[in-house]
Write a protein that holds these residues in place. Structure first.
Motif, PDB file in Angstrom:
ATOM      1  N   GLN A  95      16.383  -8.212 -12.238  1.00  9.99           N
ATOM      2  CA  GLN A  95      17.737  -7.887 -11.798  1.00  9.99           C
ATOM      3  C   GLN A  95      18.177  -6.557 -12.412  1.00  9.99           C
ATOM      4  N   LEU A  96      19.035  -5.843 -11.704  1.00 13.37           N
ATOM      5  CA  LEU A  96      19.607  -4.624 -12.247  1.00 13.37           C
ATOM      6  C   LEU A  96      20.622  -4.990 -13.324  1.00 13.37           C
ATOM      7  N   PRO A  97      20.645  -4.265 -14.439  1.00  9.31           N
ATOM      8  CA  PRO A  97      21.620  -4.589 -15.493  1.00  9.31           C
ATOM      9  C   PRO A  97      23.056  -4.575 -14.985  1.00  9.31           C
ATOM     10  N   ALA A  98      23.373  -3.661 -14.038  1.00  6.89           N
ATOM     11  CA  ALA A  98      24.744  -3.579 -13.526  1.00  6.89           C
ATOM     12  C   ALA A  98      25.150  -4.865 -12.819  1.00  6.89           C
ATOM     13  N   GLU A  99      24.183  -5.567 -12.206  1.00  8.06           N
ATOM     14  CA  GLU A  99      24.502  -6.810 -11.516  1.00  8.06           C
ATOM     15  C   GLU A  99      24.893  -7.920 -12.475  1.00  8.06           C
ATOM     16  N   THR A 100      24.470  -7.797 -13.720  1.00  9.48           N
ATOM     17  CA  THR A 100      24.777  -8.822 -14.709  1.00  9.48           C
ATOM     18  C   THR A 100      25.929  -8.423 -15.618  1.00  9.48           C
ATOM     19  N   GLY A 101      26.527  -7.272 -15.341  1.00 10.38           N
ATOM     20  CA  GLY A 101      27.653  -6.835 -16.147  1.00 10.38           C
ATOM     21  C   GLY A 101      27.277  -6.140 -17.438  1.00 10.38           C
ATOM     22  N   VAL A 102      26.017  -5.779 -17.599  1.00  8.71           N
ATOM     23  CA  VAL A 102      25.554  -5.088 -18.810  1.00  8.71           C
ATOM     24  C   VAL A 102      25.624  -3.587 -18.574  1.00  8.71           C
ATOM     25  N   PRO A 103      26.242  -2.816 -19.473  1.00 12.03           N
ATOM     26  CA  PRO A 103      26.389  -1.364 -19.260  1.00 12.03           C
ATOM     27  C   PRO A 103      25.111  -0.590 -19.558  1.00 12.03           C
ATOM     28  N   LEU A 104      24.055  -0.867 -18.790  1.00 20.15           N
ATOM     29  CA  LEU A 104      22.782  -0.184 -18.963  1.00 20.15           C
ATOM     30  C   LEU A 104      22.283   0.261 -17.594  1.00 20.15           C
ATOM     31  N   SER A 105      21.492   1.324 -17.592  1.00 22.33           N
ATOM     32  CA  SER A 105      20.875   1.762 -16.335  1.00 22.33           C
ATOM     33  C   SER A 105      19.545   1.058 -16.102  1.00 22.33           C
ATOM     34  N   ARG A 106      18.809   0.760 -17.189  1.00 23.45           N
ATOM     35  CA  ARG A 106      17.525   0.077 -17.074  1.00 23.45           C
ATOM     36  C   ARG A 106      17.355  -0.864 -18.260  1.00 23.45           C
ATOM     37  N   TRP A 107      16.624  -1.932 -18.036  1.00 22.96           N
ATOM     38  CA  TRP A 107      16.338  -2.867 -19.111  1.00 22.96           C
ATOM     39  C   TRP A 107      15.261  -2.307 -20.038  1.00 22.96           C
ATOM     40  N   SER A 108      15.364  -2.635 -21.297  1.00 25.75           N
ATOM     41  CA  SER A 108      14.277  -2.454 -22.251  1.00 25.75           C
ATOM     42  C   SER A 108      13.979  -3.821 -22.852  1.00 25.75           C
ATOM     43  N   CYS A 109      12.830  -3.962 -23.488  1.00 24.98           N
ATOM     44  CA  CYS A 109      12.469  -5.262 -24.061  1.00 24.98           C
ATOM     45  C   CYS A 109      13.451  -5.712 -25.144  1.00 24.98           C
ATOM     46  N   PRO A 110      13.898  -4.831 -26.063  1.00 19.81           N
ATOM     47  CA  PRO A 110      14.915  -5.274 -27.033  1.00 19.81           C
ATOM     48  C   PRO A 110      16.215  -5.707 -26.361  1.00 19.81           C
ATOM     49  N   GLU A 111      16.643  -4.984 -25.314  1.00 20.08           N
ATOM     50  CA  GLU A 111      17.871  -5.364 -24.616  1.00 20.08           C
ATOM     51  C   GLU A 111      17.704  -6.688 -23.877  1.00 20.08           C
ATOM     52  N   LEU A 112      16.546  -6.905 -23.293  1.00 14.02           N
ATOM     53  CA  LEU A 112      16.291  -8.177 -22.623  1.00 14.02           C
ATOM     54  C   LEU A 112      16.291  -9.328 -23.618  1.00 14.02           C
ATOM     55  N   ALA A 113      15.669  -9.111 -24.778  1.00 10.02           N
ATOM     56  CA  ALA A 113      15.648 -10.157 -25.800  1.00 10.02           C
ATOM     57  C   ALA A 113      17.064 -10.488 -26.264  1.00 10.02           C
ATOM     58  N   ALA A 114      17.882  -9.449 -26.464  1.00  5.91           N
ATOM     59  CA  ALA A 114      19.265  -9.685 -26.891  1.00  5.91           C
ATOM     60  C   ALA A 114      20.060 -10.403 -25.811  1.00  5.91           C
ATOM     61  N   GLU A 115      19.833 -10.060 -24.538  1.00  7.98           N
ATOM     62  CA  GLU A 115      20.569 -10.691 -23.448  1.00  7.98           C
ATOM     63  C   GLU A 115      20.154 -12.151 -23.272  1.00  7.98           C
ATOM     64  N   LEU A 116      18.884 -12.456 -23.456  1.00 13.03           N
ATOM     65  CA  LEU A 116      18.426 -13.841 -23.364  1.00 13.03           C
ATOM     66  C   LEU A 116      19.077 -14.701 -24.434  1.00 13.03           C
ATOM     67  N   THR A 117      19.221 -14.150 -25.632  1.00 11.04           N
ATOM     68  CA  THR A 117      19.867 -14.889 -26.714  1.00 11.04           C
ATOM     69  C   THR A 117      21.355 -15.031 -26.459  1.00 11.04           C
ATOM     70  N   ALA A 118      21.985 -13.943 -25.963  1.00  9.77           N
ATOM     71  CA  ALA A 118      23.426 -13.985 -25.718  1.00  9.77           C
ATOM     72  C   ALA A 118      23.778 -14.988 -24.634  1.00  9.77           C
ATOM     73  N   ARG A 119      22.916 -15.150 -23.640  1.00  5.76           N
ATOM     74  CA  ARG A 119      23.192 -16.088 -22.555  1.00  5.76           C
ATOM     75  C   ARG A 119      22.841 -17.522 -22.911  1.00  5.76           C
ATOM     76  N   GLY A 120      22.186 -17.704 -24.042  1.00  8.12           N
ATOM     77  CA  GLY A 120      21.788 -19.045 -24.427  1.00  8.12           C
ATOM     78  C   GLY A 120      20.545 -19.532 -23.714  1.00  8.12           C
ATOM     79  N   ILE A 121      19.823 -18.631 -23.040  1.00 13.81           N
ATOM     80  CA  ILE A 121      18.588 -19.030 -22.356  1.00 13.81           C
ATOM     81  C   ILE A 121      17.519 -19.394 -23.379  1.00 13.81           C
ATOM     82  N   THR A 122      17.445 -18.602 -24.443  1.00 15.63           N
ATOM     83  CA  THR A 122      16.518 -18.876 -25.539  1.00 15.63           C
ATOM     84  C   THR A 122      17.267 -18.754 -26.851  1.00 15.63           C
ATOM     85  N   GLY A 123      16.595 -19.194 -27.898  1.00 14.64           N
ATOM     86  CA  GLY A 123      17.117 -18.941 -29.228  1.00 14.64           C
ATOM     87  C   GLY A 123      16.748 -17.534 -29.663  1.00 14.64           C
TER      88      GLY A 123
END
Length: 266
Positions: A95-123
């Motif tokens: 998904q595009l970060p803008a579609e999820t409300g994240v102020p990023l143009s592209r995902w990076s692995c650290p940003e994805l890891a932080a977003e997964l934790t913030a959403r409660g998908i993973t610990g």
């Protein structure tokens, strides 16, 4: 301990094979020495292993034969993340970060890891784990390829005319031997620089040396014309762009043969 007629040959291949893993070679050696009547303590001295190790592998061979010399299956470390969590992480990466409300143009692995934790998908999850998941599916959301929306409603007709000329066709008729296609373009703001000191040629055990200081000579425009089918380039530099420099390029091309006497030049 009983060794069948076919097992000594296989045990010797394991014990003396150059490509045999070290542990398998040790276990085969223990069995071979035991088959020759050695005691456990003597085998331990000759192989420099602990007597308990010798006893273990000698007993396993006595119970299960050659297959028993292979390590048994281990449960290993239990997985921390479920297949559903892995699938949700890959879905988020697509998904595009803008579609999820994240102020990023592209995902990076650290940003994805932080977003997964913030959403409660993973610990707590590391970026390297996310990178490994995406690598398994050849996903690289941090890479992109630019493209342009076609906005001209007559693009198809215009492109067809150009592409037909590249294929040596005009309005359905093939081009003759005295008809040519020339493609021209310009590159603006080319910096004209000159070195303040001469470049020194390479010598014995010495690379060529170039001084880093240079003088600015202003910006130039580079105009070029390319004969599509004869692979010939005409070029010139001008102080600026515009119709006058372009017509100078046209005159440079059209005053030369075979274009000067050609039937048509596109």
């Amino acid at each position: 301990m009983t060794v069948t007629a076919a097992e000594p040959h296989r045990l010797k291949k394991m014990a003396y094979g150059h490509k045999t893993p070290h542990q398998a070679r040790q276990r085969a050696t223990i069995v071979l020495l035991a088959a020759r009547g050695r005691s456990n303590s003597r085998i331990a001295v000759e192989t420099r292993l602990h007597v308990d190790t010798v006893r273990t592998w000698r007993g396993r061979f006595a119970k299960g034969g050659l297959p028993a010399l292979v390590d048994g299956k281990r449960s290993g470390r239990p997985p921390r993340f479920t297949p559903m969590q892995v699938a949700e992480a890959k879905s988020l990466a697509c998904q595009l970060p803008a579609e999820t409300g994240v102020p990023l143009s592209r995902w990076s692995c650290p940003e994805l890891a932080a977003e997964l934790t913030a959403r409660g998908i993973t610990g707590s999850i590391s970026a390297s784990t996310v990178r490994r998941w995406l690598r398994q599916d050849a996903l690289k959301p941090w890479q992109y390829r630019s493209w342009i929306f076609i906005r001209d409603p007559n693009f198809h007709a215009k492109a067809k005319r150009v592409l037909d000329l590249y294929a040596r066709t005009h309005e359905g008729d093939p081009l003759g031997e005295d008809e040519y296609v020339v493609s021209s373009d310009e590159k603006t703001s080319v910096q004209a620089r000159c070195r303040c000191h001469p470049t020194l040629a390479p010598g014995r055990a010495r690379a060529m040396r170039v001084n880093h200081e240079y003088g600015r000579g202003g910006a130039l425009a580079y105009l070029a014309a390319y004969d599509v089918h004869r692979a010939k380039v005409f070029r010139r530099c001008e102080a600026t762009t515009g119709i006058v420099p372009f017509m100078a390029l046209v005159e440079q091309v059209m005053t030369q043969e075979p274009y000067a006497s050609a039937r048509r030049v596109f």
